[in-house]
Design a protein around this motif. Sequence first.
Motif, PDB file in Angstrom:
ATOM      1  N   SER A  48     -10.716   7.329   0.521  1.00 26.75           N
ATOM      2  CA  SER A  48      -9.413   6.797   0.131  1.00 26.75           C
ATOM      3  C   SER A  48      -9.325   5.315   0.502  1.00 26.75           C
ATOM      4  N   ARG A  49      -8.344   4.646  -0.075  1.00 29.76           N
ATOM      5  CA  ARG A  49      -8.131   3.235   0.234  1.00 29.76           C
ATOM      6  C   ARG A  49      -7.789   3.060   1.707  1.00 29.76           C
ATOM      7  N   THR A  76     -20.689   2.351  -2.131  1.00 25.53           N
ATOM      8  CA  THR A  76     -20.192   0.979  -2.260  1.00 25.53           C
ATOM      9  C   THR A  76     -18.952   0.989  -3.143  1.00 25.53           C
ATOM     10  N   TYR A  77     -17.905   0.283  -2.705  1.00 19.72           N
ATOM     11  CA  TYR A  77     -16.634   0.218  -3.421  1.00 19.72           C
ATOM     12  C   TYR A  77     -16.216  -1.233  -3.624  1.00 19.72           C
ATOM     13  N   LYS A  78     -15.439  -1.443  -4.673  1.00 18.29           N
ATOM     14  CA  LYS A  78     -14.724  -2.699  -4.850  1.00 18.29           C
ATOM     15  C   LYS A  78     -13.244  -2.422  -4.625  1.00 18.29           C
ATOM     16  N   ALA A 116      -0.631  -3.010  -0.775  1.00 22.07           N
ATOM     17  CA  ALA A 116      -1.274  -2.800  -2.072  1.00 22.07           C
ATOM     18  C   ALA A 116      -1.604  -1.322  -2.258  1.00 22.07           C
ATOM     19  N   THR A 117      -1.532  -0.866  -3.494  1.00 20.55           N
ATOM     20  CA  THR A 117      -1.751   0.556  -3.779  1.00 20.55           C
ATOM     21  C   THR A 117      -2.867   0.792  -4.794  1.00 20.55           C
ATOM     22  N   LYS A 118      -3.560  -0.277  -5.202  1.00 16.77           N
ATOM     23  CA  LYS A 118      -4.625  -0.102  -6.200  1.00 16.77           C
ATOM     24  C   LYS A 118      -5.751   0.737  -5.622  1.00 16.77           C
ATOM     25  N   LYS A 119      -6.213   1.682  -6.410  1.00 16.23           N
ATOM     26  CA  LYS A 119      -7.271   2.571  -5.946  1.00 16.23           C
ATOM     27  C   LYS A 119      -8.611   1.843  -5.907  1.00 16.23           C
TER      28      LYS A 119
END
Length: 472
Positions: free
Chosen positions: A5-6, A201-203, A212-215
Motif C-alpha cells: 500500500s501507499r 519497484t514502485y513509482k 496525497a491519495t494516488k495509488k
Amino acid sequence: MANYSRDFLVAKHQDYELKIQDWDLHRRSYMGGQDFSNGYYLNRYVLETEEEYLKRIENTSLDNHCRNVVQIYSSFLFRVPPTRDFGSLTGEPQLEQFIKDADLDGRSYNNLIKEMQINASIFGTCWAIVDKPLSNAKTRAEELSQDIRPYVSIYSPDNITNWSYDRANNGRYYLTSLTIVEDRQGNDAIVKVWSLEDITTYKIEDYSIDYATKKPIKIDEQPNPLGVIPAVVLYNQKSMKKAIGISDLSDVAELQKSIYNEYSEIEQLIRLSNHPSLVKTPNVEASAGAGSIIEMPEDLDASLKPYIIQPSSQSLESIMKTINMKVQAIDRITHMGAVRGTEKTVNSGIALQTEFQLLNARLAEKADLLQNAEEQIFDLYARWQDTAFDGEIMYPDSFDLRDYASDLQYLQMAKASGVQSDTFMKEVDKQIARGVVDDDEKINDIESEIDAQTRPIGQFSTPAIEGEEIEQ
C-alpha cells in the motif's frame, strides 16, 4: 506476489525520523559552498529583513572543517591498501571484472569502498546492496559473454527510509524488509522494497505530500533467489541502535556552524567600523567618500548638526580568540591536533605520542569495521555465484602515526651519547634508516650493510692523501 500500500511505501522508520535532520546538517557541512548556504544556518537578527539576511549569507564565508576531517581520516585509512585473499574465487574472470567495475558504472571496487567509508564518516552508516541482473543464460560462459555478474549499489542512510530486523534461533539478527528511495523526480519517487521472497519497484506520485491519495504504480517485480536481503551496513562507529551509526561530524558540524556565525559577525563588524553611519536632518546635503562636503542650512539648530556613528572594533580580537578556541576543540574531538596544526606550538613528546595513539585507535576501529563490511560483500557476491567465500580481507592493525622528525632527533642524540657498544650503534642506525626509507627491499639491503660492518668501536681510519706520507 507482493502488493504494498501507499502507506507502507511512504512510511518512515522511527529512527529515520529522529536522524534525518542531523544527516542533512552533516551532508551540507561536508559539501560546503551553496549546499551549506541553502541550509540557512546563519542566525537571523531581530528586525532583519529577508533581503538583508540573504545578503549577509552571501557575504559570509565558510571554513570547512568537516570536509578536512573526513578527508584526513580517509587518507590515513587507505594510505596502506588492504590485503585481499579471495580464496577459491581467485582467478575467476567475473571477479576480475567486478574489481575493475564494481557498480556497472565504471567505478573500481577500491573507489567504491573509499566512497562508502566517506559516506559512513559523514552519516555514521552507509548501505551497500549486492545485486545481480536477471538473465536467461544457462551456463557461466553465457553469463560471462553477456557481462551478467553481481554488482554493488551504495546508498546513504537518508535514502533508506524503512527497515525491519528479526532475530534467528541462533541469536543473529537479519533483515526481513528494506525500503529504498532509488530516485527522486520532482514530487515523484522510485521506491524499491526488498523482502526475503521478492524485490518490488514502485513509482509513487506526490511522494512528499502527506495527504496525497494516488495509488503507487508497480514498475517491476522479481523473485529474491538468495532468500536473504543482500544488504551490508558499513558503520563508522556503532551505536546502541541497529542500522544507526555515530558520525565523525556529530560534534564537529555544530562547532563549524558556530564558527560560521562568528565569521558573519566579523564581516559585519569590519564593514560597519570601516563605513560609519552619518546622522543628519533631511535638509542637510551630504555626499559619501573621501573629501566629501556637507552643506547645512544657515538657520539649522546647533543641536541638530550632523554627526557620525562608528562602532568600536575592540570586540574583533575577542571573536577571533573564540574562533581559535573552537578550532582547537575540533582538533581535540577528532584527535587531530598534531595533524591539522597550522601554527607552531610547543608540545611535549608525550603529548604528541598520546595524540597519535588516540588517532591510531580510532583509525584501527574504522579499519575493523571496513574489514567486516568487505567480507560480507564478498560473501554475498559468492552467494550470487552459487559458491562460498573462503578468503580473507585484512586491513592494517596499526597505522604507525609517528612524529618522524622528533624520532630522528631523538635517535641522533642517542647515537651521539657515546655508548660503547657496536650492537647498540647498529640498532640505532637501523632505526634511523626505517624512519627515512619506505621501501622494504631497500631497508633489508641497508640493514644487511649495517650488520656487515665490522669496524671496532673507537677505531678510526684516516685515508692517505695521494702523494703524501702520514707521520706516526
